[in-house]
Design an enzyme around this catalytic site. Structure first.
Site, short mmCIF file in Angstrom:
data_model
loop_
_atom_site.label_atom_id
_atom_site.label_comp_id
_atom_site.label_asym_id
_atom_site.label_seq_id
_atom_site.Cartn_x
_atom_site.Cartn_y
_atom_site.Cartn_z
N GLY A 1 0.77 -1.25 -0.13
CA GLY A 1 -0.01 -0.12 0.14
C GLY A 1 0.83 1.19 -0.08
N ASN A 2 0.27 2.17 0.32
CA ASN A 2 0.99 3.61 0.38
C ASN A 2 0.36 4.66 1.50
OD1 ASN A 2 -0.60 5.52 -1.09
ND2 ASN A 2 -0.24 4.06 -2.75
N HIS A 3 0.97 5.65 1.79
CA HIS A 3 0.44 6.42 2.79
C HIS A 3 -0.53 7.53 2.42
CE1 HIS A 3 3.23 4.97 5.82
NE2 HIS A 3 4.13 5.32 4.89
#
Ligand code: CTP
Length: 403
Positions: free
Chosen positions: A212-214
């Site tokens: 995923g990412n932030h």
């Protein structure tokens, strides 16, 4: 939520029996979240008391140029009041008051405030049927409409005189609905459909893990709110996010992976006027999703990744009438990279976030953007809250739609 929430409404009451209906009318405005100030003509006080209306509106009721109760005789400033209002409603508007409004008379506080008002003015006539039909009244109404004032038509029914016919002031519920609809109809994005992506995507590795990412999704949700405020219907396709929104014009469709987002986006694209792709879509995903949880057997683990589909580019290839807006998050050579993406993906606008700019990008409450259009005009903005940035983007979008 009513469009009247936090709006400032000036209610001018002239002297007719329908003035009694202004008590429930004020309650409805207050219930809708509006701030209400009331001006009464001297004659209207015979029909409803200022005390009732000041209690309901939670504001002093004004009716003369000076404040009689005050021993210093303070001056009530009709100019300030005219400027204070977002909307001015004159209800009931008697034949006498409409005639004076049409002729620029200002011999009472309501009329002077009317002449000073810069906001949209609504008027709801109320009188007996013969007065309503009289050529002089018809002429006054036509003159007021020629000034841009908006009539909330009187209805037919039993009148205070006992006669039956046209001239009865619209019911309070209908007056509020009329004004709400009129405001909504005039919003710049009324009738437009906007497709929006927001947040990250999660690409499954096995049943319990993902890449995923932030991205927080904040920017996309703020754009959705800003566009809905301007009247647009928004389909918000959101990756996993903590953000929530509750607005009757925003429909949130949660998705997880880049492929889900691609499928959802494509199923709506042909029916929308605008697509804004603000999501931080994973560029790569695991080539194989393990059906069982991966055990930690070896000291290293290699995942084979493959490219996800570029949603934005795929829409750029098939767009017909749609305005297509993308985002670019860059760390170096920002303007050149963003321009390159704009052209390559066939976009109408690109919103550049530079990670070199302090406070811009993922997670925080602020953002600093530069918007580039298809003619490569560059508009840089200051560091602002994400909700202000969203308003800037929506304003550019409105400009582009009107161009
Ligand atoms: N985007 C998309 N689908 C993808 C990847 C990106 O729709 N699979 C969209 C994003 O929503 C954004 C724009 O493409 O509007 C730019 O994303 P960005 O990651 O900055 O650029 P990329 O084209 O992915 O290029 P790179 O990561 O190499 O900079």
């Amino acid at each position: 939520m009513s469009i009247l929430k936090d709006k400032k409404i000036l209610l001018g009451i002239s002297g007719g029996i329908a003035a009694y209906k202004t008590a429930p009318l004020i309650r409805l405005f207050i219930k809708a979240g509006a701030n209400v100030k009331v001006i009464m003509t001297p004659a209207s006080k015979d029909f409803v008391t200022p005390l009732t209306l000041s209690t309901l509106s939670k504001n002093p009721v004004l009716s003369s140029f000076t404040n009689d109760d005050d021993e210093n005789d303070t001056w009530n400033n009709h100019v300030d009041l005219g400027l204070w209002a977002d909307y001015f409603l004159i209800a009931p508007a008697t034949a006498n008051t409409m005639s004076k409004m049409a002729n620029g008379n200002s011999d009472n506080f309501l009329l002077a405030s009317y002449l000073s008002a810069k906001c949209p003015v609504y008027f709801a006539p109320a009188m007996d049927l013969d007065m309503y039909k009289h050529q002089s009244t018809v002429d006054s109404i036509a003159t007021l409409q020629s000034f841009g004032n908006i009539m909330i038509p009187a209805t037919s029914g039993e009148l205070a005189s006992g006669l039956v016919g046209e001239g009865r002031m619209a019911e309070p519920e209908d007056i509020v609905a009329f004004i709400e609809n009129d405001i909504l109809d005039k919003l710049p994005l009324r009738g437009k459909k906007i497709l929006l992506t927001a947040g990250p995507t999660y690409e499954a590795i096995d049943p319990v893990r993902f890449i995923g990412n932030h991205s927080s999704g904040k920017m996309g949700f703020e754009i959705a709110k800003s566009a809905a405020k301007q009247g647009a219907e928004v389909i918000l396709i959101a990756g996993p996010t903590q953000q929530t929104v509750s607005h009757h014009l925003i429909n949130v469709l949660p998705v997880v992976s880049a492929q889900d987002m691609y499928d959802a986006t494509h199923s709506y694209f042909k029916d929308v006027d605008v697509a804004i792709l603000s999501a931080a879509v994973a560029d790569y995903k695991p080539k194989f999703i393990e059906s069982q949880k991966i055990k930690k057997k070896s000291s290293t683990l290699t995942l084979e990744l493959e490219k996800t589909k570029d949603i934005l580019a795929s829409l750029g290839e098939i767009k017909t009438h749609q305005l297509l807006i993308g985002f670019a998050l860059e760390t170096n050579n920002e303007l050149e990279n963003a321009k390159g993406k704009l052209l390559k993906k066939n976009l109408d606008l690109i919103v550049l976030n530079s990670l070199q700019d302090k406070g811009a990008g993922f997670g925080g409450d602020n953002n600093k953007i530069t918007i580039i259009d298809s003619k490569l005009n560059i508009t840089p903005y200051q560091l602002k809250s994400k909700s202000e940035v969203a308003n800037d983007i929506v304003l550019q979008l409105i400009k582009k739609l009107n161009a």
